[in-house]
Design a protein around this motif. Sequence first.
Motif, PDB file in Angstrom:
ATOM      1  N   PRO A 213       1.008  -1.308   0.212  1.00 22.97           N
ATOM      2  CA  PRO A 213       0.268  -0.362  -0.440  1.00 22.97           C
ATOM      3  C   PRO A 213       0.756   1.049   0.241  1.00 22.97           C
ATOM      4  O   PRO A 213       1.291   1.272   0.589  1.00 22.97           O
ATOM      5  N   THR A 228       3.479  -5.206   4.077  1.00 15.20           N
ATOM      6  CA  THR A 228       2.135  -6.679   4.234  1.00 15.20           C
ATOM      7  C   THR A 228       3.375  -7.455   4.310  1.00 15.20           C
ATOM      8  O   THR A 228       4.213  -7.224   3.386  1.00 15.20           O
ATOM      9  N   LYS A 229       2.259  -8.547   3.819  1.00 14.44           N
ATOM     10  CA  LYS A 229       3.135 -10.364   3.541  1.00 14.44           C
ATOM     11  C   LYS A 229       4.422 -10.372   3.749  1.00 14.44           C
ATOM     12  O   LYS A 229       5.161 -11.164   4.056  1.00 14.44           O
ATOM     13  N   ASN A 263      -0.224  -0.753  -8.690  1.00 12.89           N
ATOM     14  CA  ASN A 263      -0.039  -1.727  -7.922  1.00 12.89           C
ATOM     15  C   ASN A 263       0.262  -2.645  -8.265  1.00 12.89           C
ATOM     16  O   ASN A 263      -0.653  -2.654  -9.566  1.00 12.89           O
ATOM     17  N   ASP A 264      -0.069  -4.243  -8.001  1.00  8.45           N
ATOM     18  CA  ASP A 264      -0.377  -5.790  -8.754  1.00  8.45           C
ATOM     19  C   ASP A 264      -1.927  -5.420  -9.484  1.00  8.45           C
ATOM     20  O   ASP A 264      -2.140  -5.937 -10.422  1.00  8.45           O
ATOM     21  N   ILE A 284      -5.958 -10.064  -6.855  1.00 11.00           N
ATOM     22  CA  ILE A 284      -4.749 -10.797  -6.769  1.00 11.00           C
ATOM     23  C   ILE A 284      -5.472 -11.647  -5.388  1.00 11.00           C
ATOM     24  O   ILE A 284      -5.434 -11.370  -4.222  1.00 11.00           O
ATOM     25  N   GLY A 288      -0.518 -12.243  -1.450  1.00  9.30           N
ATOM     26  CA  GLY A 288      -1.411 -11.200  -0.586  1.00  9.30           C
ATOM     27  C   GLY A 288      -2.864 -11.755  -0.935  1.00  9.30           C
ATOM     28  O   GLY A 288      -2.617 -12.751  -2.251  1.00  9.30           O
ATOM     29  N   CYS A 289      -3.398 -10.482  -0.369  1.00  7.87           N
ATOM     30  CA  CYS A 289      -5.379 -11.470  -1.511  1.00  7.87           C
ATOM     31  C   CYS A 289      -5.002  -9.136  -1.498  1.00  7.87           C
ATOM     32  O   CYS A 289      -5.513  -8.305  -0.521  1.00  7.87           O
ATOM     33  N   GLU A 319      -6.608  -2.049  -1.403  1.00  6.17           N
ATOM     34  CA  GLU A 319      -5.549  -2.794   0.055  1.00  6.17           C
ATOM     35  C   GLU A 319      -7.284  -3.221   0.788  1.00  6.17           C
ATOM     36  O   GLU A 319      -7.201  -2.991   2.146  1.00  6.17           O
ATOM     37  N   GLN A 350      -3.835  -6.237   8.223  1.00  4.73           N
ATOM     38  CA  GLN A 350      -3.999  -7.510   8.027  1.00  4.73           C
ATOM     39  C   GLN A 350      -4.788  -8.540   8.171  1.00  4.73           C
ATOM     40  O   GLN A 350      -5.353  -9.729   7.700  1.00  4.73           O
TER      41      GLN A 350
HETATM   42  C1  GLC Z   1      -0.544  -7.365  -0.061  1.00  3.99           C
HETATM   43  C2  GLC Z   1      -0.068  -5.387  -0.668  1.00  3.99           C
HETATM   44  C3  GLC Z   1      -1.703  -5.205  -1.951  1.00  3.99           C
HETATM   45  C4  GLC Z   1      -1.250  -6.331  -3.238  1.00  3.99           C
HETATM   46  C5  GLC Z   1      -1.281  -7.877  -2.587  1.00  3.99           C
HETATM   47  C6  GLC Z   1      -1.278  -8.569  -3.860  1.00  3.99           C
HETATM   48  O1  GLC Z   1      -2.609  -7.510   0.241  1.00  3.99           O
HETATM   49  O2  GLC Z   1      -0.699  -4.753   0.608  1.00  3.99           O
HETATM   50  O3  GLC Z   1      -0.863  -3.980  -2.139  1.00  3.99           O
HETATM   51  O4  GLC Z   1      -2.073  -6.202  -3.913  1.00  3.99           O
HETATM   52  O5  GLC Z   1      -0.300  -7.654  -1.632  1.00  3.99           O
HETATM   53  O6  GLC Z   1       0.430  -8.868  -4.211  1.00  3.99           O
END
Ligand code: GLC
Length: 531
Positions: A213, A228-229, A263-264, A284, A288-289, A319, A350
Motif C-alpha cells: 500500500p 504487508t506479506k 500496485n499489482d 490478486i 497477498g490478497c 487494499e 491485514q
Molecule cells: C498485499 C499488498 C497489496 C497487494 C497484495 C497482492 O495485500 O498490501 O498491495 O496488492 O498483497 O499482492
Amino acid sequence: MVLSRRGSGSITLASGQTLAIHTRTHDEEDLPHATKKTMADHLRKYESRCVVHLQFRVSTNPKARSSFTLTPQRMRMIVEAFKDTLELGLAKPDQVVLCHVSLRPCRFITNAVPMIPTFVFGFPTGQEQGDYLAVDLGGTNLRVCLVYVQGEGKFEITQTKYRLTEEQKQDDGQKLFDFCAECLKTFIDNNLEADHRLNPGETLPLGFTFSYPCFQTKIDHGELIRWTKGFGVTNTEGRDVAEMFRKSLAKYELPVTLTALINDTTGTLIASHYVNPKTKIACIFGTGCNAAYMEHVVDIPKIKNLGIDDTADMAINCEWGAFDSFDHEHLPRTKYDTIVDETSNKPGEQAFEKLISGRYLGEILRLVICELIDEGVLFLGQNTYKLENPYVFDTAFLSLMESDPTDELLMIIGIFSHFFAVETTLAERQFFRALAKLIGRRAARLSACGIAAIVSKMGYLEEGCAVGADGSLYNKYPGFADRIHEGLVDIFGEKGRNIVTYHAEDGSGVGSAIIAAMTKARRNAGLYVHL
Ligand code: GLC
C-alpha cells in the motif's frame, strides 16, 4: 490423564498446558495412530458452526461464532459490512502525523481499508503502443520484463525472475532498491543493448509495480503506508519508494525513466481490460490478497479538493486485505487465525488477508496439526520437530493434498514422510485432506464476499461483469475459482452467475507497461498531474 489408546494419552497441567504422553516397549514395533472415528470427530469440530474462541463458547451473538464454515447468511452480513468500509475509505481523508519513533511526518491511515486513488485515469483505449520496461517487486519474487505493446490487445513480453531471500525482506530499504536496479541492469545488458534496441542517449519508460500500500498524489510517486506479506524492510515505511528506486537507478546509471508506480491489482485491472473490455474488477490471490476497480471521481469525496474533472474515472487500489483489521468485528476467526495474527510481524493488521492469502493458509493448517500433536491425537511416538517450525507447511501442500488423485492418498504420504519425516495412516490423510478443503474453501468464500461488496457498491450485478484474477492461489489451488463462483451464488442467488472470474492478463508486466504508455500519452497531452 485421558487415555486415548494403550500406552498413550495426554495430561493437562495446572498452567493449562497439555502434554502428550506415549510409552513404548522394546517389543512394540507399530506406532500408535488415531482411529478413523477419532479423526472424523475432530473434523466435525472444525466444520461445525460452533468451534469458537473459548471466551465466546456460550455466546449467542452470531458475530462471535467462528469456524472454518461460512453460511450464506454470514457471508451476506460480511458483504454489507465490507461495502460500508469501502464507502468509508473513499470518503474519509487520511491524516499526516508525526511518527513517534522516527519523528518524521508520516501518514496515519484512519480508514481500515485505505481505498487508494491511483491516478490511473480510465481504461486503456487498446491502441497503446511501444517498448516499455517493467520491474515488479511482489511478495516472493522480483521480476523484470520488457514489454512490446502492439495495440489492439496484442503484446510481446520477455522476462526474468529473481527469488527474494528472507534476509532481503527484512534488510535495509535502499539496499533492496539497489538490488532491483542491479537486476534491471543485468536484464538491460542482456536483452536490450545486445539487441541494439536502445540508441545511445535514449531512455526507456519504466513501470514500477510495487505491490504494497502506497499513498499517491501523482502517478510516479508513492509513500509506503506499511509493509504487508511479512516484509519488514527498514527505513522505507513513510518514504517515497519511487524516489528511493530512482536513486538506485541513478547509481547504476540506467537508461530508464520511472514513469509510473503501480500496485499489482491496478496493473491487473488495466491489462485484463486491455484484452477483455468486460473486465471491471481485478483481484490478486497470491502471497497477498487485494483488489482494484475503476471508480467515478465524483464518488471519491476524499479527493474533491484536488479539482479533478468530475466526469473522469480513476482506478482505486482497495487494499482490501486490511478489512476488519484491529477491531475484528466482522470476520469469523478461529483460534488458529488469532495465533497466526498475534505471532505475525504485524499483529492486528491485514485481518482479511490473513484468512485468505497463500502466505497464511499452510500455517493455519500446521497450527491445527500441532494442536492435535500436543493433545496426543496425532503422531504419538514419532519425532514431530520438523512440523513445529512456523511457516514450514507451504500452502502449495494444501493444493497438492486436495488434488491427490489416488485412493491411498499417496501424495499426502509423500508430503508428510519426505518433508516432515512422519508416518501417516489413511484415516489421518483423509482428515488432512478434509481440513485443507475447509481452509481453502473458506478462503475462496471470503474472497467472494470481497468481490460481492465491490459488485454491489458499483451496481454491476444486473448487467454482470468479468473479474480478472491472478496469483498462485487462484491459478494453482484446485477448485478455487469454482468455490468463488459458488460463494457468489450463495450471496446473490442465481444472479451471482453474472459475475465471472477468469485468469487475468499479467498485470505487473503487461499492465504496468500499458499504464506507462497511458501516462506517456497523458504527459504528451500536457496532463501530467490530473485532468
Ligand atoms: C498485499 C499488498 C497489496 C497487494 C497484495 C497482492 O495485500 O498490501 O498491495 O496488492 O498483497 O499482492
